[in-house]
Design an enzyme around this catalytic site. Structure first.
Site: not given
Length: 295
Positions: A176, A213
């Site tokens: 992420e 993400k």
């Protein structure tokens, strides 16, 4: 690695619920839920209250495998129980939802326009414990604040370095590298980020499976090349401070990108709501995010 879980994450419709608020973000999450700081005296009481909130969400009849693929858990949540089972077992055995563990320990100070992750001490031991708790995958977050090539390269280098360790241990890591939605020239930062990710994917062993993400992009369908890469199981989007309505609108314009929302998921929920009211609001939220995820 559980192959059934892997196939579900790769192929099924749905989105990932982010229930992993940690120490720094927990007071704000509780306040939005209607529990102010005066209601608890220390971290232990605070985490007990947030676990009750998470349990209420997970146990809701609205929280089902038909619309939710996985849920991201905070480490303390992994070691807590829901309806008599450890959280990961409750999610998979009772709900059919994949359990994912947040493993990062927070962010370093800003340098070269980014915040790298702090070191993750005892990562090997944490992964062994996660395996005992039947965790499917992991998630770790770092943040881009400026369109700075040096900083963005450092973030992607770090994410991939740790991600490969996690994948080798039998988990599917979610990388992420968040682009802060207030980043000046956010679009330029996203171009730099995508270029770095693609270069790293080219060098990745074909057997290494990962997820991403990413912040909802300025350009629609911007991450298609990452989404379709054979090493990438799934690519999910964070809401990043956008409202649920705006997040859903942006998400719907990005085919095959699915949601992994936290604040946008729980928007409107309150500790004082009746079970019927709580479940109805959660159901509407889940349905709207699901609809945007399958466009």
């Amino acid at each position: 690695m559980n192959r059934l879980q892997l196939e579900r994450m790769k192929n099924d419709n749905g989105f990932i619920a982010a229930l992993d608020q940690s120490g720094g973000s927990t007071p704000k999450a509780l306040a939005i839920y209607g529990i102010q700081k005066e209601a608890y005296t220390d971290d232990a009481e605070m985490f007990e209250l947030v676990h009750k909130m998470r349990s209420r969400i997970m146990e809701s009849p609205a929280f089902t495998k038909e619309r939710i693929l996985g849920a991201i858990l905070f480490e303390k949540t992994m070691d807590s129980k829901v309806d008599g089972k450890y959280s990961a077992d409750y999610l998979w055995e009772t709900k059919g939802i994949l359990p994912i563990l947040k493993v990062d320990k927070g962010l370093l100070d800003l340098e070269n326009g980014v915040q790298l992750m702090k070191s993750i001490p005892n990562l090997d031991e944490l992964l062994l414990h996660a395996k005992e708790r039947h965790i499917f995958g992991t998630k770790m977050r770092s943040v881009i604040k400026e369109a700075n090539k040096i900083g963005i390269k450092a973030i992607v280098d770090q994410q991939f370095e740790i991600g490969k360790v996690i994948a080798a241990a039998g988990f599917v890591p979610i990388l992420e590298p968040e682009v802060d939605i207030h980043t000046p020239n956010k679009e330029a930062a996203e171009v730099m980020l995508k270029q770095e990710i693609i270069e790293h994917l080219k060098a990745l062993d074909p057997t290494c499976l990962i997820m991403f993400k990413l912040t909802l992009p300025e350009t629609d369908n911007f991450y298609a090349e990452i989404i379709t890469n054979p090493n990438v199981v799934r690519t999910v989007a964070l809401s990043g401070g956008y409202s649920r309505e705006e997040s859903n609108e942006k998400l719907a314009r990005n085919p095959k990108l699915i949601a992994s929302f936290s604040r946008a998921l729980t928007e409107g929920l309150n500790v004082n709501q009746s079970e019927e009211e709580f479940n109805n609001i959660l159901d509407e939220s889940i349905q709207s995010i699901y609809d945007a995820s399958i466009k």
